[in-house]
Design a protein around this motif. Structure first.
Motif, PDB file in Angstrom:
ATOM      1  N   ASP A   6      25.228  -1.324  -6.848  1.00 20.10           N
ATOM      2  CA  ASP A   6      25.285  -0.624  -5.559  1.00 20.10           C
ATOM      3  C   ASP A   6      23.871  -0.280  -5.113  1.00 20.10           C
ATOM      4  N   VAL A   7      23.595  -0.429  -3.815  1.00 20.23           N
ATOM      5  CA  VAL A   7      22.269  -0.125  -3.276  1.00 20.23           C
ATOM      6  C   VAL A   7      22.411   0.863  -2.124  1.00 20.23           C
ATOM      7  N   LEU A   8      21.623   1.918  -2.176  1.00 20.41           N
ATOM      8  CA  LEU A   8      21.562   2.900  -1.100  1.00 20.41           C
ATOM      9  C   LEU A   8      20.174   2.816  -0.489  1.00 20.41           C
ATOM     10  N   ALA A   9      20.082   2.254   0.713  1.00 17.42           N
ATOM     11  CA  ALA A   9      18.785   2.035   1.362  1.00 17.42           C
ATOM     12  C   ALA A   9      18.454   3.189   2.297  1.00 17.42           C
ATOM     13  N   GLY A  10      17.219   3.681   2.183  1.00 19.59           N
ATOM     14  CA  GLY A  10      16.763   4.761   3.035  1.00 19.59           C
ATOM     15  C   GLY A  10      15.435   4.423   3.661  1.00 19.59           C
ATOM     16  N   ILE A  11      14.729   5.445   4.104  1.00 19.98           N
ATOM     17  CA  ILE A  11      13.419   5.278   4.723  1.00 19.98           C
ATOM     18  C   ILE A  11      12.366   5.177   3.626  1.00 19.98           C
ATOM     19  N   HIS A  12      11.650   4.097   3.575  1.00 22.04           N
ATOM     20  CA  HIS A  12      10.571   3.816   2.619  1.00 22.04           C
ATOM     21  C   HIS A  12      11.043   3.358   1.246  1.00 22.04           C
ATOM     22  N   ARG A  31       3.747   2.183   7.169  1.00 25.07           N
ATOM     23  CA  ARG A  31       4.123   3.595   7.262  1.00 25.07           C
ATOM     24  C   ARG A  31       4.550   4.184   5.911  1.00 25.07           C
ATOM     25  N   THR A  32       4.714   3.322   4.931  1.00 25.37           N
ATOM     26  CA  THR A  32       5.107   3.797   3.600  1.00 25.37           C
ATOM     27  C   THR A  32       3.936   4.493   2.924  1.00 25.37           C
ATOM     28  N   PRO A  33       4.146   5.685   2.345  1.00 25.97           N
ATOM     29  CA  PRO A  33       3.048   6.360   1.637  1.00 25.97           C
ATOM     30  C   PRO A  33       2.372   5.428   0.633  1.00 25.97           C
ATOM     31  N   LYS A  34       1.050   5.498   0.578  1.00 23.04           N
ATOM     32  CA  LYS A  34       0.300   4.575  -0.283  1.00 23.04           C
ATOM     33  C   LYS A  34       0.664   4.717  -1.758  1.00 23.04           C
ATOM     34  N   LEU A  35       1.024   5.921  -2.180  1.00 22.78           N
ATOM     35  CA  LEU A  35       1.432   6.107  -3.575  1.00 22.78           C
ATOM     36  C   LEU A  35       2.658   5.253  -3.877  1.00 22.78           C
ATOM     37  N   GLY A  72       9.001  16.953 -18.673  1.00 23.27           N
ATOM     38  CA  GLY A  72       8.450  16.086 -19.697  1.00 23.27           C
ATOM     39  C   GLY A  72       9.022  14.682 -19.727  1.00 23.27           C
ATOM     40  N   ALA A  73       9.952  14.359 -18.796  1.00 23.16           N
ATOM     41  CA  ALA A  73      10.576  13.040 -18.831  1.00 23.16           C
ATOM     42  C   ALA A  73       9.731  11.971 -18.151  1.00 23.16           C
ATOM     43  N   ASP A  74       8.866  12.386 -17.229  1.00 23.28           N
ATOM     44  CA  ASP A  74       8.109  11.417 -16.435  1.00 23.28           C
ATOM     45  C   ASP A  74       6.620  11.750 -16.476  1.00 23.28           C
ATOM     46  N   PRO A  75       5.779  10.853 -16.989  1.00 28.48           N
ATOM     47  CA  PRO A  75       4.349  11.147 -17.051  1.00 28.48           C
ATOM     48  C   PRO A  75       3.706  11.316 -15.679  1.00 28.48           C
ATOM     49  N   LEU A  76       4.259  10.665 -14.657  1.00 31.53           N
ATOM     50  CA  LEU A  76       3.700  10.800 -13.309  1.00 31.53           C
ATOM     51  C   LEU A  76       3.863  12.230 -12.804  1.00 31.53           C
ATOM     52  N   LEU A  77       5.078  12.773 -12.919  1.00 34.00           N
ATOM     53  CA  LEU A  77       5.311  14.148 -12.471  1.00 34.00           C
ATOM     54  C   LEU A  77       4.610  15.151 -13.371  1.00 34.00           C
ATOM     55  N   GLU A  78       4.517  14.844 -14.658  1.00 37.45           N
ATOM     56  CA  GLU A  78       3.830  15.759 -15.578  1.00 37.45           C
ATOM     57  C   GLU A  78       2.348  15.858 -15.221  1.00 37.45           C
ATOM     58  N   ALA A  79       1.729  14.709 -14.908  1.00 35.29           N
ATOM     59  CA  ALA A  79       0.321  14.724 -14.512  1.00 35.29           C
ATOM     60  C   ALA A  79       0.136  15.401 -13.167  1.00 35.29           C
ATOM     61  N   ALA A  80       1.066  15.176 -12.244  1.00 35.85           N
ATOM     62  CA  ALA A  80       0.957  15.767 -10.902  1.00 35.85           C
ATOM     63  C   ALA A  80       1.108  17.277 -10.923  1.00 35.85           C
ATOM     64  N   ALA A  81       1.879  17.798 -11.871  1.00 41.13           N
ATOM     65  CA  ALA A  81       2.035  19.249 -12.070  1.00 41.13           C
ATOM     66  C   ALA A  81       2.381  19.971 -10.762  1.00 41.13           C
ATOM     67  N   GLY A  82       3.326  19.421 -10.021  1.00 39.90           N
ATOM     68  CA  GLY A  82       3.806  20.083  -8.815  1.00 39.90           C
ATOM     69  C   GLY A  82       2.902  19.975  -7.605  1.00 39.90           C
ATOM     70  N   GLN A  83       1.890  19.124  -7.645  1.00 41.23           N
ATOM     71  CA  GLN A  83       0.921  19.057  -6.550  1.00 41.23           C
ATOM     72  C   GLN A  83       1.234  17.991  -5.493  1.00 41.23           C
ATOM     73  N   LEU A  84       2.260  17.191  -5.707  1.00 36.57           N
ATOM     74  CA  LEU A  84       2.592  16.160  -4.727  1.00 36.57           C
ATOM     75  C   LEU A  84       3.237  16.780  -3.489  1.00 36.57           C
ATOM     76  N   ARG A  85       2.802  16.304  -2.320  1.00 38.63           N
ATOM     77  CA  ARG A  85       3.439  16.728  -1.088  1.00 38.63           C
ATOM     78  C   ARG A  85       4.854  16.167  -1.029  1.00 38.63           C
ATOM     79  N   THR A  86       5.721  16.839  -0.288  1.00 40.28           N
ATOM     80  CA  THR A  86       7.122  16.415  -0.195  1.00 40.28           C
ATOM     81  C   THR A  86       7.243  14.962   0.231  1.00 40.28           C
ATOM     82  N   GLY A  87       6.427  14.536   1.182  1.00 46.38           N
ATOM     83  CA  GLY A  87       6.500  13.170   1.671  1.00 46.38           C
ATOM     84  C   GLY A  87       6.081  12.133   0.654  1.00 46.38           C
ATOM     85  N   CYS A  88       5.440  12.551  -0.428  1.00 47.56           N
ATOM     86  CA  CYS A  88       5.000  11.624  -1.477  1.00 47.56           C
ATOM     87  C   CYS A  88       5.823  11.756  -2.750  1.00 47.56           C
TER      88      CYS A  88
END
Length: 307
Positions: A6-12, A31-35, A72-88
């Protein structure tokens, strides 16, 4: 979990649901965030989920379906430590409001596959880190990671005298305890490697612009989509190294032979060509008056000792 495929397609992005995970594929539009474009895709095992949220989107006429990952499940979020903007946020799918009922259906399905451990931190990374080799240009140097070694090569135009005196830096993941990433979108953004204590190593962090274990960001340097994937990859490698050490200790406690001594035939040795280049670099610093004769001799001896 619904039907596999099953695929749920959204914006970006689009979410493809499998029996044990959801595969998030990101668009590559302008228009897709560079990250998102750098990440390309993220596969999230259901075992990594802590919860699911459905809320109105930031833009009028949209809704947002978001999966919350276990600590602790995702190294990307662990490194970001809550600093990512909502759009990213890579785990947030934005949909037109008229598809809210469909989004609610998948939110319910996802809640149904949460494991009993959903409310607890993960013992290990369950989502893969971005693949090295990775590199980016910071304000004061170029940072690179090849999977085993992080290198900082300083720029004449940006590096402090303290960093020039220390010379270009090379850190094996075995020397590291973690990573400190401060977003380039805020004042004082930097990437710092947190070193392990021991072996006479001075690990006291100073200001990032004076710390040879850190590169500093600036306007147009060390952008989020360049620096965060590298930070996450280094963090994942460090965690893997610590896990391997724990397994070796456990094997040793059971009388196994998993641990390898530093002098064993398979032990890693420094690259002679790299050592020679670093000595030449020290020589140039000495000739420029940035190193005293004593400092040059001590650092040269340290490098030769690595051979």
């Amino acid at each position: 979990m619904g039907h596999m495929g099953d695929v749920l397609a959204g914006i970006h992005s689009a979410w493809e649901f499998d029996t044990d995970s959801v595969l998030i594929r990101f668009e590559r539009g302008i228009r897709t965030p560079k990250l998102f474009q750098v990440l390309r895709e993220r596969r999230v095992p259901y075992a990594a989920l802590a919860g699911v949220e459905l809320s109105p989107g930031a833009r009028r006429g949209t809704v947002a379906l978001r999966v919350v990952l276990r600590e602790g499940a995702d190294p990307l979020l662990e490194a970001a430590a809550g600093q990512l903007r909502t759009g990213c946020d890579p785990y947030r799918l934005v949909l037109p409001a008229e598809r809210e009922a469909l989004a609610d259906y998948y939110a319910t399905e996802l809640r149904g596959v949460l494991t009993p451990d959903a409310g607890h931190p993960a013992d290990e990374h369950l989502v893969r880190a971005p693949e090295p080799p990775l590199q980016f240009k910071a304000y004061d140097g170029k940072a690179a990671f090849d999977g085993t070694t992080v290198s900082f090569r300083w720029f004449w135009t940006g590096a402090s005298s303290a960093k020039w005196k220390a010379g270009d830096q090379f850190f094996d993941v075995s020397e590291l305890e973690g990573v400190e990433w401060r977003s380039p979108e805020v004042l004082g953004g930097h990437l710092r490697l947190l070193r392990r204590a021991g072996e006479g190593r001075d690990v006291r962090p100073g200001e990032p612009d004076q710390d040879p274990a850190a590169v500093v960001f600036g306007l147009g340097y060390g952008l989020v989509h360049e620096s965060l994937p590298l930070a996450a990859a280094v963090l994942a490698a460090v965690r893997s190294e610590r896990g391997a050490e724990r397994e070796q200790r456990a094997a040793g406690a059971r009388g196994g032979s998993g641990a390898r001594s530093a002098g064993a035939p398979g032990a890693l040795r420094a690259d002679p060509a790299d050592i020679a280049e670093r000595i030449r670099h020290l020589g140039r610093l000495h000739e420029a008056g940035l190193l005293t004769e004593e400092e040059f001799s001590v650092k040269k001896a340290d490098l030769l000792a690595e051979l």
